[in-house]
Motif scaffolding. Sequence first.
Motif, short mmCIF file in Angstrom:
data_model
loop_
_atom_site.label_atom_id
_atom_site.label_comp_id
_atom_site.label_asym_id
_atom_site.label_seq_id
_atom_site.Cartn_x
_atom_site.Cartn_y
_atom_site.Cartn_z
N ARG A 50 -19.08 -3.64 1.69
CA ARG A 50 -20.38 -3.23 2.22
C ARG A 50 -21.20 -2.58 1.12
N ASN A 51 -22.31 -3.20 0.76
CA ASN A 51 -23.13 -2.77 -0.38
C ASN A 51 -24.35 -2.01 0.12
N SER A 52 -24.51 -0.78 -0.33
CA SER A 52 -25.64 0.03 0.11
C SER A 52 -26.77 0.09 -0.91
N PHE A 53 -26.63 -0.62 -2.05
CA PHE A 53 -27.71 -0.64 -3.03
C PHE A 53 -28.92 -1.39 -2.48
N THR A 54 -30.09 -0.83 -2.69
CA THR A 54 -31.31 -1.57 -2.38
C THR A 54 -31.53 -2.59 -3.50
N GLU A 55 -32.46 -3.50 -3.29
CA GLU A 55 -32.75 -4.49 -4.34
C GLU A 55 -33.20 -3.80 -5.62
N GLY A 56 -34.05 -2.78 -5.50
CA GLY A 56 -34.52 -2.04 -6.68
C GLY A 56 -33.40 -1.33 -7.40
N GLN A 57 -32.49 -0.73 -6.64
CA GLN A 57 -31.35 -0.05 -7.26
C GLN A 57 -30.43 -1.06 -7.94
N ALA A 58 -30.23 -2.22 -7.31
CA ALA A 58 -29.40 -3.26 -7.90
C ALA A 58 -30.00 -3.72 -9.23
N LYS A 59 -31.30 -3.93 -9.25
CA LYS A 59 -31.97 -4.36 -10.47
C LYS A 59 -31.79 -3.31 -11.58
N SER A 60 -31.96 -2.05 -11.24
CA SER A 60 -31.81 -0.96 -12.22
C SER A 60 -30.38 -0.90 -12.77
N LYS A 61 -29.37 -1.03 -11.89
CA LYS A 61 -27.97 -1.00 -12.34
C LYS A 61 -27.68 -2.15 -13.31
N ILE A 62 -28.23 -3.33 -13.00
CA ILE A 62 -28.01 -4.49 -13.87
C ILE A 62 -28.70 -4.26 -15.22
N GLU A 63 -29.91 -3.72 -15.19
CA GLU A 63 -30.62 -3.42 -16.44
C GLU A 63 -29.88 -2.36 -17.24
N ASP A 64 -29.32 -1.36 -16.56
CA ASP A 64 -28.55 -0.32 -17.25
C ASP A 64 -27.32 -0.88 -17.95
N ALA A 65 -26.85 -2.05 -17.49
CA ALA A 65 -25.68 -2.68 -18.10
C ALA A 65 -26.07 -3.58 -19.27
N GLY A 66 -27.36 -3.55 -19.68
CA GLY A 66 -27.77 -4.28 -20.87
C GLY A 66 -28.48 -5.59 -20.62
N TYR A 67 -28.81 -5.88 -19.38
CA TYR A 67 -29.53 -7.11 -19.05
C TYR A 67 -31.03 -6.83 -18.97
N SER A 68 -31.83 -7.89 -19.14
CA SER A 68 -33.28 -7.77 -18.98
C SER A 68 -33.78 -8.95 -18.16
N ASN A 69 -35.05 -8.90 -17.79
CA ASN A 69 -35.68 -9.96 -16.99
C ASN A 69 -34.84 -10.33 -15.77
N VAL A 70 -34.39 -9.32 -15.03
CA VAL A 70 -33.59 -9.55 -13.83
C VAL A 70 -34.49 -10.15 -12.76
#
Length: 106
Positions: A50-70
């Motif tokens: 069960r994932n409680s991340f919002t779309e915005g939070q998910a995008k931020s977590k992915i960007e924090d891991a070194g990705y861009s243009n999510v």
Amino acid sequence: MRRLTLLATTMLLLAAVPASAQSQPAQSGPGNNAVNSADQNNSNKPVAGRNSFTEGQAKSKIEDAGYSNVSSLKKDDQGVWRGKADKAGTKTDVSLDFQGNVNPAK
């Protein structure tokens, strides 16, 4: 008088509790964190849950891991956010699970 007796009983009970039982230190041992930092994964593939991340939070977590243009983020029926992102000049599929694990698609 009854109130005084209740107060005295309460104080005696509190005095009988050892100091170590009153304040437990935080556990630093092994655990399965609900959310990890960007540099710490619990798994090399997405963990269903069960994932409680919002779309915005998910995008931020992915960007924090070194990705861009999510882009194209969608949560699947396993509770895993999946989308596309750039890393090191390459467009790749990427996922984020409920624990905060960010993984490229394999």
